[in-house]
Design an enzyme around this catalytic site. Sequence first.
Site, PDB file in Angstrom:
ATOM      1  N   HIS A 137       0.840  -1.207   0.000  1.00  0.00           N
ATOM      2  CA  HIS A 137       0.000   0.000   0.000  1.00  0.00           C
ATOM      3  C   HIS A 137       0.872   1.253   0.000  1.00  0.00           C
ATOM      4  O   HIS A 137       0.618   2.205  -0.740  1.00  0.00           O
ATOM      5  CB  HIS A 137      -0.871   0.057   1.264  1.00  0.00           C
TER       6      HIS A 137
ATOM      7  N   LYS B 205     -17.159  -5.546   7.596  1.00  0.00           N
ATOM      8  CA  LYS B 205     -15.967  -6.294   7.163  1.00  0.00           C
ATOM      9  C   LYS B 205     -15.221  -6.884   8.358  1.00  0.00           C
ATOM     10  O   LYS B 205     -14.252  -7.619   8.172  1.00  0.00           O
ATOM     11  CB  LYS B 205     -15.021  -5.377   6.373  1.00  0.00           C
TER      12      LYS B 205
ATOM     13  N   ARG C 197      -1.905  -6.089  -8.576  1.00  0.00           N
ATOM     14  CA  ARG C 197      -0.876  -7.105  -8.319  1.00  0.00           C
ATOM     15  C   ARG C 197      -0.878  -8.202  -9.365  1.00  0.00           C
ATOM     16  O   ARG C 197       0.146  -8.826  -9.613  1.00  0.00           O
ATOM     17  CB  ARG C 197      -1.121  -7.765  -6.942  1.00  0.00           C
TER      18      ARG C 197
ATOM     19  N   SER D 225      -3.071  -7.669   2.947  1.00  0.00           N
ATOM     20  CA  SER D 225      -3.333  -7.505   4.387  1.00  0.00           C
ATOM     21  C   SER D 225      -3.856  -8.808   4.973  1.00  0.00           C
ATOM     22  O   SER D 225      -3.511  -9.176   6.104  1.00  0.00           O
ATOM     23  CB  SER D 225      -4.375  -6.399   4.611  1.00  0.00           C
TER      24      SER D 225
HETATM   25  O1  PNS Z   1      -8.434  -2.502   0.429  1.00  0.00           O
HETATM   26  P1  PNS Z   1      -9.675  -3.030  -0.212  1.00  0.00           P
HETATM   27  O2  PNS Z   1     -10.533  -3.755   0.800  1.00  0.00           O
HETATM   28  O3  PNS Z   1      -9.408  -3.832  -1.439  1.00  0.00           O
HETATM   29  O4  PNS Z   1     -10.495  -1.708  -0.671  1.00  0.00           O
HETATM   30  C1  PNS Z   1     -11.738  -1.842  -1.288  1.00  0.00           C
HETATM   31  C2  PNS Z   1     -12.454  -0.495  -1.383  1.00  0.00           C
HETATM   32  C3  PNS Z   1     -12.498   0.224  -0.044  1.00  0.00           C
HETATM   33  C4  PNS Z   1     -11.725   0.393  -2.359  1.00  0.00           C
HETATM   34  C5  PNS Z   1     -13.876  -0.818  -1.907  1.00  0.00           C
HETATM   35  O5  PNS Z   1     -14.433  -1.808  -1.107  1.00  0.00           O
HETATM   36  C6  PNS Z   1     -14.803   0.385  -1.921  1.00  0.00           C
HETATM   37  O6  PNS Z   1     -14.655   1.271  -2.727  1.00  0.00           O
HETATM   38  N1  PNS Z   1     -15.781   0.399  -0.983  1.00  0.00           N
HETATM   39  C7  PNS Z   1     -16.722   1.490  -0.830  1.00  0.00           C
HETATM   40  C8  PNS Z   1     -18.139   1.040  -1.198  1.00  0.00           C
HETATM   41  C9  PNS Z   1     -18.393   1.218  -2.671  1.00  0.00           C
HETATM   42  O7  PNS Z   1     -18.266   2.295  -3.231  1.00  0.00           O
HETATM   43  N2  PNS Z   1     -18.780   0.109  -3.335  1.00  0.00           N
HETATM   44  C10 PNS Z   1     -18.993   0.067  -4.752  1.00  0.00           C
HETATM   45  C11 PNS Z   1     -17.681  -0.091  -5.485  1.00  0.00           C
HETATM   46  S1  PNS Z   1     -17.958  -0.451  -7.145  1.00  0.00           S
END
Ligand code: PNS
Length: 161
Positions: free
Chosen positions: A18, A42, A91, A128
Amino acid sequence: MGVTALCPGTFDPVTNGHLDIIERAARRFDAVVVGVLDNAAKQPLFPVEDRVRMLEELTRGLAGVEVDRFSGLLVDFAKRRKVDVVVKGLRSEADFAYEQQMAQMNRHVGDVETVFLATSPTWSFLSSTLVKEVARMGGDVSGLVPPLVATRLAAALGAGR
Ligand code: PNS
């Protein structure tokens, strides 16, 4: 006017992968908002306040980087913070499949564009989730996360044992 990037994530906890993406975004954009998702569903190991604090400490030396938290839709947060583009690390092909879907949805729902940075090969195996699994089973996570995070992980997992 400068270009502001948003690096979003759960960061439970933040890893060297990150931080590599955040540092590279900070070099290429005028400002970076690191958006920490606050989503109790989560069931994160670290409360959002701790995840924000760790990121603040670790990005203190990076000019133009600010850490904030959000809940709800990413596109709403992106609008509120007036960011121009979302930046994500990729990745692998598996990441691409999922990230492409999210990028397209975010464009559809909120006209928010996403830019992908290829993860540095050093960190392409890192997540993570795996860091937590290794740490939980007594493995060595130094070199995968900053020392501050390794210490906090040991404390969090020790408390839960
Ligand atoms: O580190 P992560 O868990 O891969 O991050 C994922 C994240 C936070 C970027 C994604 O879950 C997100 O954008 N969540 C907010 C809710 C949202 O907007 N959902 C629709 C996405 S298409």
